[in-house]
Design a protein around this motif. Structure first.
Motif, PDB file in Angstrom:
ATOM      1  N   PRO A  79      12.762  -1.252   5.445  1.00 56.38           N
ATOM      2  CA  PRO A  79      13.387  -0.176   6.217  1.00 56.38           C
ATOM      3  C   PRO A  79      13.381  -0.485   7.721  1.00 56.38           C
ATOM      4  O   PRO A  79      12.440  -1.075   8.242  1.00 56.38           O
ATOM      5  N   ASP A  83      15.809   4.826   9.018  1.00 58.82           N
ATOM      6  CA  ASP A  83      15.594   4.965   7.573  1.00 58.82           C
ATOM      7  C   ASP A  83      14.429   5.920   7.306  1.00 58.82           C
ATOM      8  O   ASP A  83      13.468   5.985   8.078  1.00 58.82           O
ATOM      9  N   ARG A 130      20.533  10.196   4.182  1.00 53.95           N
ATOM     10  CA  ARG A 130      19.512   9.148   4.236  1.00 53.95           C
ATOM     11  C   ARG A 130      19.116   8.687   2.841  1.00 53.95           C
ATOM     12  O   ARG A 130      18.865   7.500   2.622  1.00 53.95           O
TER      13      ARG A 130
END
Length: 199
Positions: A79, A83, A130
């Motif tokens: 990530p 994120d 997300r």
């Protein structure tokens, strides 16, 4: 503690377009609920997600990995800023570690997220976006893993990384991770990644 202006800017950028007043209120609510922690390179940061906390990576990169039975590390995800982690419960064997120094994570208790989602539709929409982005990222990675040659795998991986990380030049590629991380994420030997990078 993280820089407040940076935190506010990131939350503002993550929230979908809505009227300015609602968006500002949602940003302030996120900022007020967030517990911001700073981590150094190679420092384990699982505690940011203890008790089912959900985290947003504000700056830096983290690696999520497990250690296989043969002792080798297998990176499952890398990530980057923007994120979210912890939206889906993961196995206790999955470890999280900062890749870069001064990695900042904003984390929220599950009940805080539930309250924010109920009160601010923009936050609910952001979390859906997300989660969708996380699924798409893993699908893209599987497609790269399915390529036939190591050169195709590394090339495809670098293209995906370029799309996900800020770049200062249209000609070069800034790598926020090491060749060892790339090798562990692709399941290749680091020597193979090094050779592909020289072509």
């Amino acid at each position: 503690m993280g820089n407040d202006e940076t935190v506010l800017r990131i939350f503002h950028a993550l929230l979908p377009e809505t009227n300015a007043k609602d968006r500002d209120a949602a940003v302030d609510a996120l900022h007020g609920a967030a517990k911001i922690t700073v981590w150094q390179r190679d420092q384990p940061c699982e505690s940011a997600f203890a008790g089912g906390r959900i985290g947003c990576l504000l700056t830096g990169v983290v690696r999520r990995y497990c250690v296989r039975a043969d002792g080798h590390r297998q990176i499952l995800d890398l990530p980057v800023a923007g994120d979210f982690l912890g939206l889906v419960p993961s196995s206790a064997s999955l470890l999280t570690e900062a890749v870069s120094s001064d990695t900042q994570i904003a984390s929220f208790r599950p009940e805080q997220i539930a309250t924010l989602v109920e009160r601010y539709p923009a936050i609910a929409a952001m979390l859906r976006d997300r989660l969708t982005a996380a699924v798409r990222r893993l699908e893209d990675h599987l497609l790269v893993q399915g390529r036939t040659t190591a050169l195709d795998k590394v090339g495809g991986y670098l293209m995906l990384l370029r799309e996900r990380t800020p770049q200062s030049s249209s000609n070069g590629l800034f790598l926020p991770i090491s060749r060892y991380d790339i090798a562990d994420h692709l399941g290749l030997a680091v020597e193979t990644v090094r050779c592909c990078g020289k072509r």
